[in-house]
Design a protein around this motif. Structure first.
Motif, PDB file in Angstrom:
ATOM      1  N   ILE A  61     100.030 -59.827 -14.887  1.00  0.00           N
ATOM      2  CA  ILE A  61      99.007 -60.972 -15.766  1.00  0.00           C
ATOM      3  C   ILE A  61      98.396 -60.707 -16.640  1.00  0.00           C
ATOM      4  N   PRO A  62      97.442 -59.198 -16.714  1.00  0.00           N
ATOM      5  CA  PRO A  62      96.785 -58.694 -17.626  1.00  0.00           C
ATOM      6  C   PRO A  62      97.290 -58.571 -19.064  1.00  0.00           C
ATOM      7  N   ALA A  63      98.232 -57.934 -19.091  1.00  0.00           N
ATOM      8  CA  ALA A  63      99.690 -57.380 -20.205  1.00  0.00           C
ATOM      9  C   ALA A  63      99.856 -59.389 -20.852  1.00  0.00           C
ATOM     10  N   SER A  64      99.568 -60.113 -20.452  1.00  0.00           N
ATOM     11  CA  SER A  64     100.229 -61.934 -20.991  1.00  0.00           C
ATOM     12  C   SER A  64      99.333 -62.197 -20.984  1.00  0.00           C
ATOM     13  N   ARG A  67      98.195 -60.269 -24.026  1.00  0.00           N
ATOM     14  CA  ARG A  67      98.805 -60.821 -25.521  1.00  0.00           C
ATOM     15  C   ARG A  67      98.302 -61.517 -25.667  1.00  0.00           C
ATOM     16  N   ARG A  68      97.918 -62.469 -25.383  1.00  0.00           N
ATOM     17  CA  ARG A  68      96.788 -64.284 -25.948  1.00  0.00           C
ATOM     18  C   ARG A  68      96.581 -64.394 -26.785  1.00  0.00           C
ATOM     19  N   GLY A  69      95.845 -62.847 -26.077  1.00  0.00           N
ATOM     20  CA  GLY A  69      93.947 -63.231 -26.496  1.00  0.00           C
ATOM     21  C   GLY A  69      93.267 -64.250 -26.435  1.00  0.00           C
ATOM     22  N   ASP A  70      93.334 -65.104 -25.620  1.00  0.00           N
ATOM     23  CA  ASP A  70      92.963 -66.194 -25.658  1.00  0.00           C
ATOM     24  C   ASP A  70      92.921 -67.139 -23.992  1.00  0.00           C
ATOM     25  N   VAL A  71      91.292 -66.779 -23.441  1.00  0.00           N
ATOM     26  CA  VAL A  71      91.829 -67.739 -22.037  1.00  0.00           C
ATOM     27  C   VAL A  71      91.945 -68.742 -21.878  1.00  0.00           C
ATOM     28  N   GLN A 158      85.922 -55.451 -20.084  1.00  0.00           N
ATOM     29  CA  GLN A 158      86.317 -54.355 -19.004  1.00  0.00           C
ATOM     30  C   GLN A 158      86.894 -54.753 -18.665  1.00  0.00           C
ATOM     31  N   ALA A 159      88.036 -55.279 -18.734  1.00  0.00           N
ATOM     32  CA  ALA A 159      89.600 -55.175 -18.588  1.00  0.00           C
ATOM     33  C   ALA A 159      90.235 -53.780 -18.501  1.00  0.00           C
ATOM     34  N   GLY A 160      89.813 -52.908 -18.994  1.00  0.00           N
ATOM     35  CA  GLY A 160      90.949 -51.708 -19.384  1.00  0.00           C
ATOM     36  C   GLY A 160      89.722 -50.984 -17.878  1.00  0.00           C
ATOM     37  N   PHE A 249      95.456 -54.356  -9.521  1.00  0.00           N
ATOM     38  CA  PHE A 249      94.941 -53.854  -9.979  1.00  0.00           C
ATOM     39  C   PHE A 249      95.674 -52.474  -9.858  1.00  0.00           C
ATOM     40  N   ALA A 250      96.195 -51.967  -9.032  1.00  0.00           N
ATOM     41  CA  ALA A 250      97.497 -50.566  -8.644  1.00  0.00           C
ATOM     42  C   ALA A 250      97.816 -51.070  -9.981  1.00  0.00           C
ATOM     43  N   GLY A 251      98.326 -51.398  -9.343  1.00  0.00           N
ATOM     44  CA  GLY A 251     100.111 -52.520 -10.526  1.00  0.00           C
ATOM     45  C   GLY A 251      99.279 -52.657 -12.452  1.00  0.00           C
ATOM     46  N   THR A 252      97.341 -53.377 -11.991  1.00  0.00           N
ATOM     47  CA  THR A 252      98.041 -53.394 -14.111  1.00  0.00           C
ATOM     48  C   THR A 252      97.695 -51.496 -14.327  1.00  0.00           C
TER      49      THR A 252
END
Length: 374
Positions: A61-64, A67-71, A158-160, A249-252
């Protein structure tokens, strides 16, 4: 043939067996409850399947989103990915119930229909103490909360910090679980069950359409609502609910490590802390083995991610959402276990082809047209 790029085929290869594990769990309790009780005491295959889904969502999900860069594109993609099939299957459930073929959740008679419909269509019913139209959709409530939090973190840059969030959430889950063992959003508060989903929808719309500080404020509000609903509304208990978030979040964190954004040691610590804190989250002998197996399956598939999988395995993952939503209905209308599985897969392939795939293509076309206009 596959919905995901070849480099992500391992995720579909995980989704398929996870969906089958959930169907097997429910089929076992339906067709052979005595035998399945012995199996379930040793390992809860339903918990195994859904925790694999949570880890996969955490990774992708965070990757998607990034990748889009647009909410706006993210929420549009999620809507066209989930809602067409969800609405179709909910409609089928109501038709079969009206015909007397399918029993509905008994609690449905106690709540206003518009409130129940709003909760189910926003996928928040599990966190609002509302009855589900489809029993297995409780997991979608946690997915929605994770989407809201992920968008908020993305919007405030702060996604990182996924690994740190997982490490914090896991022990917080234990502490809150001991202090707040049961949901605080219980009872039949129809006003709260109406206002909270409306507030979530408003936050999503403003985040998608707003700009600047307005967009950021809406995203943060949505994230806080998602987190608050999990803490206060998890019907399985606060410990389990927050551990589910920590698992995603562990998967992220694994995704971040693969991208080189965080050290592998940091991601490994995050995964280990979540697993250790999650093992005692439910007083059920089959729970801890199931969670351990889910984390192990995710780790194995990730280790094999550059290998070529048999074509049927990613294909099964591609139709897994249909398998997941349709199987509870078939359990009520097909009394034979062999026929049940023989019908489930072709039917799921059909709904994917007729509902899911066209909706996803339409969503992509709308996004492309919107991008051209901008």
């Amino acid at each position: 043939m596959f919905s995901a790029p070849a480099r992500l085929a391992w995720l579909d290869a995980l989704r398929g067996p996870a969906a089958l594990a959930v169907t097997l769990h429910h089929a076992g309790w339906t067709f052979a409850p005595g035998l399945w009780a012995e199996v379930d005491r040793r390992i809860d295959f339903g918990a195994f399947g859904v925790f694999v889904f949570f880890l996969v969502s955490g990774y992708i999900i965070p990757a998607s989103l990034e990748r889009r860069g647009d909410v706006r594109a993210f929420w549009t993609g999620r809507a066209f990915r989930l809602l067409p099939l969800l609405i179709s299957v909910c409609g089928l459930v109501l038709l079969l119930a009206q015909a007397g073929v399918l029993p509905l959740e008994p609690r449905l008679a106690d709540r206003p229909v518009p409130v129940v419909a709003l909760g189910n269509l926003t996928m928040l019913q599990e966190l609002l103490n509302l009855p589900p139209l489809i029993s297995v959709t409780w997991t979608l409530s946690y997915e929605m909360a994770f989407y809201l939090i992920s968008v908020a973190l993305f919007q405030v840059r702060q996604a990182g910090r996924s690994a740190e969030i997982a490490v914090v959430l896991a022990p917080v889950a234990v502490g809150l679980g001991l202090l707040v063992p049961q949901t605080m959003l219980g009872g039949q508060d129809d006003l709260a069950a109406t206002l909270l989903p409306v507030a979530v929808v408003a936050a999503i719309v403003v985040t998608a359409l707003g700009r600047g500080k307005v967009r950021t404020a809406a995203a943060v509000a949505g994230g806080l609502l998602g987190l608050g609903l999990v803490i206060l509304g998890s019907r399985g208990g606060t410990w389990q609910g927050v551990i589910i978030l920590a698992t995603m979040f562990a998967g992220t964190a694994v995704y971040r490590a693969e991208r080189g954004a965080v050290p592998w040691r940091t991601a490994a610590v995050a995964v280990a802390v979540v697993l250790v804190c999650g093992l005692p989250a439910k007083d059920d002998p089959g729970w801890a083995p199931a969670i351990t197996l889910a984390f192990g399956a995710f780790a194995l598939a990730f280790a094999l991610r550059r290998r070529t999988f048999p074509r049927w395995l990613p294909w099964l993952g591609m139709i897994s959402f249909s398998v997941y939503l349709l199987h509870p209905i078939l359990l009520h209308v097909i009394p034979d276990p062999v026929l049940y599985f023989l019908v489930l897969i072709p039917l799921s392939a059909t709904t994917y082809r007729l509902i899911e795939a066209p909706a996803q293509r339409l969503g992509k076309r709308l996004l492309a047209a919107g991008a051209e206009r901008r």
